[in-house]
Each structure stands twice: as C-alpha cells, then as structure tokens.
Write an enzyme that holds these catalytic residues in place. Structure first.
Site, short mmCIF file in Angstrom:
data_model
loop_
_atom_site.label_atom_id
_atom_site.label_comp_id
_atom_site.label_asym_id
_atom_site.label_seq_id
_atom_site.Cartn_x
_atom_site.Cartn_y
_atom_site.Cartn_z
N GLU A 123 -13.13 -2.51 17.33
CA GLU A 123 -14.13 -2.23 16.31
C GLU A 123 -15.37 -3.07 16.58
O GLU A 123 -15.25 -4.23 17.00
CB GLU A 123 -13.57 -2.54 14.92
CG GLU A 123 -12.39 -1.64 14.58
CD GLU A 123 -11.79 -1.93 13.19
OE1 GLU A 123 -12.34 -2.77 12.45
OE2 GLU A 123 -10.78 -1.28 12.86
N HIS A 153 -13.65 1.21 8.84
CA HIS A 153 -12.79 0.15 8.28
C HIS A 153 -13.25 -0.26 6.87
O HIS A 153 -13.52 -1.43 6.59
CB HIS A 153 -12.76 -1.07 9.20
CG HIS A 153 -11.50 -1.88 9.02
ND1 HIS A 153 -10.91 -2.59 10.03
CD2 HIS A 153 -10.72 -2.10 7.93
CE1 HIS A 153 -9.83 -3.20 9.57
NE2 HIS A 153 -9.69 -2.91 8.29
N ILE A 205 0.84 -1.20 0.00
CA ILE A 205 0.00 0.00 0.00
C ILE A 205 0.88 1.25 0.00
O ILE A 205 0.67 2.17 -0.81
CB ILE A 205 -0.95 -0.02 1.21
CG1 ILE A 205 -1.96 -1.17 1.03
CG2 ILE A 205 -1.69 1.31 1.36
CD1 ILE A 205 -2.89 -1.39 2.20
N ASP A 214 -9.32 4.98 9.74
CA ASP A 214 -10.22 3.97 9.17
C ASP A 214 -10.24 2.72 10.06
O ASP A 214 -11.10 1.87 9.90
CB ASP A 214 -9.73 3.60 7.76
CG ASP A 214 -10.70 2.69 7.03
OD1 ASP A 214 -11.92 3.00 7.04
OD2 ASP A 214 -10.26 1.69 6.43
N GLY A 217 -10.49 -0.85 2.18
CA GLY A 217 -10.33 -1.80 1.08
C GLY A 217 -11.65 -2.24 0.46
O GLY A 217 -11.67 -3.13 -0.39
N1 LIG Z 1 -8.14 -0.15 6.02
C1 LIG Z 1 -8.31 -1.25 5.33
O1 LIG Z 1 -9.40 -1.60 4.96
C2 LIG Z 1 -7.11 -2.05 4.98
C3 LIG Z 1 -7.12 -2.81 3.82
C4 LIG Z 1 -5.98 -3.53 3.46
C5 LIG Z 1 -4.87 -3.51 4.28
N2 LIG Z 1 -4.88 -2.80 5.43
C6 LIG Z 1 -3.71 -2.76 6.31
O2 LIG Z 1 -2.72 -1.92 5.72
C7 LIG Z 1 -1.44 -2.30 6.20
C8 LIG Z 1 -0.46 -2.34 5.06
O3 LIG Z 1 -0.83 -3.33 4.12
P1 LIG Z 1 0.19 -3.82 2.99
O4 LIG Z 1 -0.54 -4.73 2.11
O5 LIG Z 1 0.88 -2.66 2.41
O6 LIG Z 1 1.21 -4.64 3.91
P2 LIG Z 1 2.72 -5.02 3.58
O7 LIG Z 1 3.05 -6.14 4.47
O8 LIG Z 1 2.92 -5.15 2.13
O9 LIG Z 1 3.54 -3.71 4.07
C9 LIG Z 1 3.78 -3.40 5.40
C10 LIG Z 1 5.15 -2.72 5.45
O10 LIG Z 1 5.31 -2.13 6.73
C11 LIG Z 1 6.67 -2.32 7.13
N3 LIG Z 1 6.74 -2.15 8.58
C12 LIG Z 1 6.21 -2.92 9.55
N4 LIG Z 1 6.42 -2.39 10.75
C13 LIG Z 1 7.11 -1.24 10.56
C14 LIG Z 1 7.61 -0.25 11.41
N5 LIG Z 1 7.46 -0.32 12.72
N6 LIG Z 1 8.30 0.79 10.85
C15 LIG Z 1 8.48 0.86 9.52
N7 LIG Z 1 8.00 -0.05 8.65
C16 LIG Z 1 7.33 -1.09 9.16
C17 LIG Z 1 6.99 -3.71 6.64
O11 LIG Z 1 8.38 -3.92 6.53
C18 LIG Z 1 6.30 -3.68 5.27
O12 LIG Z 1 7.14 -3.20 4.25
C19 LIG Z 1 -1.62 -3.62 6.91
O13 LIG Z 1 -1.62 -3.42 8.29
C20 LIG Z 1 -2.99 -4.07 6.46
O14 LIG Z 1 -3.61 -4.89 7.40
C21 LIG Z 1 -5.97 -2.05 5.79
#
Ligand SMILES: NC(=O)c1ccc[n+]([C@@H]2O[C@H](COP(=O)([O-])OP(=O)(O)OC[C@H]3O[C@@H](n4cnc5c(N)ncnc54)[C@H](O)[C@@H]3O)[C@@H](O)[C@H]2O)c1
Length: 628
Positions: free
Chosen positions: A488, A511, A381, A483, A514
């Site tokens: 929740e 939330h 993301i 979000d 996505g």
């Molecule tokens: N709001 C929504 O509806 C929704 C939908 C999809 C995903 N998400 C959430 O979005 C987040 C990101 O998703 P993604 O697919 O990009 O995940 P991803 O695993 O591809 O990316 C997460 C990144 O965060 C980095 N990271 C973790 N902890 C860290 C920290 N303390 N400092 C710096 N970097 C750190 C990891 O190395 C990784 O590169 C996830 O938590 C996911 O659950 C939310």
C-alpha cells in the site's frame, strides 16, 4: 494541620457565580431576562477584576433581580449541583479540619450555608452578606452594615476576624487578591479550577487549578496522591476532541499539537510529559523513550502499534495502550454494503453510468436475502458481520481456527473448502499471522461457487491477486471487493498502480474499512479511558506491552503499583519490606510475563513513609507509584 484556611465561595467552592444562578432562576420568565443577565455578568466581571467598586456592583446586581424568598431552595439546589469536583474529592479533609476553615464571600449566607454543609464545613465559619426581604417575601437587598457589602469588605472582615496564622487564602477574584496584598494571609492561591482571571493571576504568586494542588503545595495529604494538574498530557496528530476533553475534565494539564513531531522536536518535549498520545505518524523510538524521564504511559490513538518501540517502552516500565476494536463496526458496515453491491452487480453499472452508458438490463442482479455468506475468521469483525448479515436475511456459515461461539443461527463448518463450496459471498476477516499469506490462491478461488463474490477487508497478503484476477476474468467469480493490498502507498496522494484496477467488477477502496468519524471518536474515548484507569488505579487492562491486570476498585487503601524486571525473588523482597514496616496488606495482585512482573499491593493508609523508600530500593524495580 496548623493552617487556617479562608475559602472563597463563587467560582472557587462552586463552579458558578451565585448571582448568575439567582438570575437564571428569577429571570427565566422575564422578557428582559437576556439583557439583564448579560448586564449581571458584566458587573460580576468588573467587580471581580477590580474595574468597579464592589458595593456598587452588588447593589446594581441585586436590583436587577426580582427575587422572592420561596425561590431560594431552587437556587441552593443548583449551587449544590455545581460544587467543585476537587473540593468534593477532598471532603474528608474539609470535614476533619472544619474548625479551621472559613468561607469568606461577598455572596449570601442563605445560599452558601446549605451548600458548604455538603462539604462538611461549618455554618458558623461562613462570613458573608445576608439577604433582606419585605413582609411579602420580596427581596429588598442585603442587610446593611456588613463590611462584605462594601468595597474592600473582605480585607476589613479578615482584619476583624484576627485569625490564627499561618493563614491560607484560596480564591479566584480581585477581592481575594486584595486580602493577600494587605498582608493578612501567609499564602494566597489564585484558584483556577473554574475561571482564570488574568488581572488576578498577573499579581498572584501562586496559582492552583485544584484543591489537591493547594494541599500538595502545603505538604498536606490530599484525596489524590499527586495533583493531576501537575501531570502533563501531550496529545499529537489531531487526536479526537473526546480524549482531549476527558483529560481536561479529569484535571490534567493537556497540550495538543495538530501534526506529528519529528524526532528532534519529540526529544525536546518528551522529557516533561507524563502521558503521550500519538497516532500512526509519530515514531516513538528507543532513543525518544530514553529522554522520557517522566513518561508513565503512551496512548496509541489508532489500531496498530508498529510505530512504537514496545520493547524499549516495556524495559522502562512505560505502558502502551491502543484501540484494537474501536473500528470493528465501521469495517462490518462497509463489508455488508459491499456484499449487497457486489451481488447486485453494481460495480459494472456504476462504471457504465460514469461513461454515459445507459444499460437497464437485469444481468445477474440478486438480492442478499436468502443467500449464504461464508465468513473466514470469526473474530470481532467476523462475529459482528454475522449478526448484521443475518438481520439482512442471509444465512451465515463460518470457519475459524479457534473455538468461537456461533451467534444467532450462524453455523460453523469444518473446512475452508467446505465453506467456499457452500457460499454465495466469501468475506475474509482473519488476523495478520504469517501463515495466512496467500491463503486464497487459484485452488481456493476455483473452489468458490460460480457467480459468487469475494471480499477482503482484513490483510493484503491473504489473497494472491493474480489468482483473483484470473478468477474474475474467466467469469467464475461475479465480483470482488478489496480494501487492503499486499503493498500500500505510504502517503495520501502517492501513486497506486495494480493490474486489478482496470477490472470492471471490482470495488477497490484505499484501506478505509475502519475509517469513520464514529471510530475516531470511540478510539479517543477508549484509549483515554485506558490511560486514566492506569494512571489513577493501576489497571493495565488492554495494555499491549506489559502484563494485563484488571483490578478491583481501591477502597480506603493506598495502592502500591510496582513494575519490575521478572527476576526470581522480587515479590518476596517487596513483601519483606511490607512486613518489616508493619504495613497491613488489604489485597495483593500479581501478573508476570517473560520479561516483566506487575504487582499491586493495597495497604492500610497508616504506614511509615520509610516503607516507600524500602520498596523503591528493591532490586530490578522499573517503576513504583503510590496511588490514593
Ligand atoms: N480494513 C480495515 O480498515 C481494517 C480495520 C480493522 C481491522 N482490520 C483487519 O481485520 C482483521 C480482523 O480483525 P478482528 O478485529 O476481527 O481480529 P480478531 O483477532 O478478533 O479475529 C481474527 C480471527 O481470525 C481467526 N483466524 C486467523 N487465521 C485464520 C485462518 N487461517 N482460518 C480461520 N480463522 C483464522 C482467528 O482465530 C480470529 O478468531 C484483522 O486482520 C485486522 O487487521 C482491517
């Protein structure tokens, strides 16, 4: 192969009725075309279902067309395009046994021969009508005297052919059923790959939704190791039609249920299912999985897999797939929209308007162009947001614990605090690891630039909301968008109370980062594809509970797919069996994790059937499948 085959043409070998295709070509410019075509369809159905004399229906249908000889190639081309997928897949079988395969049809030789030749079948085994043209090439009708132009013509023709028994007839229509009921064939398969004719099915002893099914039922080797129509796919919770269609198109027996099933209902159904599709509301427990004797794979048509007992599935060799990235773009679009809204000061303006307050003052409204976005977590993301934000004219900085390639002109900075001090907007996209709890507290909000904005669309536990409220109330932060929340509500409509909700500079969403129609469609497509890749070819790419193996395509080989508890010596035992039975190994792939081993062996097709029993008997085997 000691059978003689009789294959019907229209709606069996091709997914079309020749006369309708003729009408499409001939009547395309006829002002009465639509009416004539409708009448043609009526006559076809009436003849096929036995409500009208076949010969009379044929003459009336031909009279409706104004066919010219030079139109035949266009009709043939369309019929060739409509060749049945399951006959095409079994072309090798058809070609090898062409001498014993006859095509029997009330249609026309001029159209049928060039089509069936594409399946490796022989022109001299076609029994059909011939078209008759006048000197100018206009259609007159069919050559007279052929039994196939008359009612009961197929019965008469088959009787006269006196084919070697046992004879197998495959066809969809009433005239095929008549041949079977006249006792002229040993087996009749009512063919339903393209149409289901209720009156025929009501009287036929066997139904075949694919040619694989016919061959399998006769004990002959088909193109695929197991007819897909025998594999039941149960899709719960309104899974997107893109997945339903993909499974149906591939020939599986698909059943859909709009809601989730409770434990008892699921236990009652799961025993017969090969593939189960669920979303977040169905709980797939160890007890449910214990009933799932035929279950090969589970598709979680959503992002998370907490609702599934992954260990229990692993121990039974059941693969689980999900769609972790199908909604990436949806989250990114919402984040970008919210960055724009927050820097513009929109939350207050929207609330004022709701209360009838007209306040046209500029305040601190800003464009995003030229501002700095700090992305915390540069994963799927974060990286996509980086690209879109740059396209909107922002400068992008990011931090990530892992090494991540900077996209565009984005720049990595060394520490979170450096990022906070340099950014006009901070957007958090880290994963849910425990150490990220409260990674944003009073110190981090204080380190952000005065007048900057904060977004969390990642995980609820990442930000301390009391500290965020203080930073907003003091005016240090310009606004925030959330979000996700530490707690929740479980269901839609449940109450959601939080001290933050009264703050006018907040954008709160339930939330839904996505949740878009596009994300749902992509989840359907993506998980459907992972499941069919696994079932058809053994690929575990994207699996969540087994070792992941991306496999090369299987060519001219049988693929042995073996899942076992990861104990020393299993691979050696498999290879001993292969060598003892003289199997020629064309490729072998192995991947293990702490608990499970996954080994794929591509072998030359000629091996003794006893080899399969020997591999099945290898200790610690969880699952063994042969794919071809
Ligand atoms: N709001 C929504 O509806 C929704 C939908 C999809 C995903 N998400 C959430 O979005 C987040 C990101 O998703 P993604 O697919 O990009 O995940 P991803 O695993 O591809 O990316 C997460 C990144 O965060 C980095 N990271 C973790 N902890 C860290 C920290 N303390 N400092 C710096 N970097 C750190 C990891 O190395 C990784 O590169 C996830 O938590 C996911 O659950 C939310």
């Amino acid at each position: 192969m000691h059978y003689t085959f009789l294959l019907d043409f229209d709606s069996t070998l091709v997914a079309a009725e020749s006369l309708e295709v003729m009408a499409e070509v001939c009547l395309s410019e006829d002002t009465e075309g639509a009416r004539k075509r409708a009448r043609l369809r009526e006559l076809t159905t009436a003849a096929m279902e036995g409500h009208m004399d076949f010969g009379a229906a044929l003459s009336e249908r031909l009279a409706l067309l104004d066919l010219r000889r030079e139109q035949l190639p266009a009709i043939v081309a369309r019929l060739q395009q409509a060749l049945s997928a399951s006959f095409l897949a079994n072309r090798a079988f058809l070609e090898a046994h062409a001498e014993h395969i006859h095509v029997l049809s009330g249609g026309f030789e001029e159209l049928i021969v060039p089509v069936i030749e594409q399946l490796g079948l022989r022109a001299d085994r076609v029994h059909a009508n011939r078209l008759q043209f006048d000197a100018q090439g206009r259609l007159l009708g069919c050559v007279q005297g052929n039994a196939l132009a008359r009612a009961g013509g197929k019965v008469e023709t088959v009787r006269a052919l006196a084919l070697a028994q046992p004879c197998v007839l495959v066809g969809d229509g009433w005239s095929d059923l008549e041949v079977a009921e006249a006792g002229l064939v040993q087996r009749f398969y009512a063919y339903t790959e393209h149409v289901r004719r209720a009156p025929v099915l009501a009287r036929a002893e066997r139904e075949a939704p694919s040619f694989d099914e016919v061959l399998f039922d006769l004990g002959l080797r088909a193109a695929h190791s197991y007819p897909k129509n025998r594999l039941k796919v149960l899709l719960l919770e309104n899974i997107h039609p893109s997945a339903v269609e993909a499974f149906a198109r591939a020939g599986y027996s698909v059943e859909t249920v709009p809601g989730a099933l409770d434990a008892a209902a699921l236990a009652a159904r799961i025993g017969e299912v090969a593939v189960l599709g669920i979303r977040s509301k169905t709980r797939l427990t160890a007890a449910a999985l214990a009933q799932a004797k035929r279950l090969v794979a589970v598709g979680a048509f959503c992002i998370g897999t907490n609702q599934i007992d992954l260990d229990a599935a692993r121990q039974r060799g059941i693969a689980v797939f999900n769609a972790p990235y199908s909604n990436t773009r949806s989250v990114v679009e919402l984040a970008l929209a919210e960055i724009i809204l927050l820097l513009r000061g929109l939350p207050e303006k929207l609330r004022q308007m709701d209360h009838g307050v007209w306040d046209k003052s500029l305040g601190a409204a800003r464009e995003v162009r030229g501002k700095t976005l700090g992305i915390v977590g540069y994963g799927n993301i974060g990286m996509q947001l980086s690209v879109l934000a740059e396209a909107a004219g922002m400068r992008v900085l990011y931090v990530d614990l892992a090494e991540r390639l900077a996209l565009g002109t984005a720049q990595r900075v060394a520490t979170l605090h450096e990022l906070l001090a340099a950014s006009d907007a901070i957007s958090v996209h880290v994963d849910g690891r425990a150490s990220n709890r409260n990674m944003f507290g009073a110190a981090e909000f204080a380190a952000m630039r005065p007048g900057s904005v904060f977004l969390n669309l990642a995980r609820g536990h990442v930000a301390d909301l009391d500290a965020l409220r203080a930073a907003l109330d003091s005016g240090h932060l310009r606004g925030a968008a959330l979000d996700v929340f530490p707690e929740e509500p479980a269901r839609n409509g449940d109450a959601f109370a939080h001290p933050l909700t009264s703050n006018p500079r907040l954008l709160l969403t339930p939330h839904i980062g996505g949740s878009t129609l596009e994300a749902q469609a992509d989840i359907g497509r993506y998980v459907g594809q992972r499941l069919t890749d696994y079932i058809d070819g053994g690929s575990t790419e994207g699996v969540v509970n087994l070792p992941a193996l991306r496999l090369p395509p299987q060519e001219q080989a049988h693929r042995f797919v073996h899942l076992h508890a990861n104990q020393p010596g299993v691979l050696a035992r498999i290879n001993e069996a292969l060598s003892a039975h003289g199997a020629n190994i064309l490729g072998q792939y192995l991947k293990t994790d702490a608990e499970v081993g996954y080994v794929i062996t591509d072998v030359d097709r000629d091996y003794s059937p006893a080899l399969l029993d020997a591999i099945r008997a290898v200790p610690h085997t969880l699952r063994f499948r042969v794919l071809y």
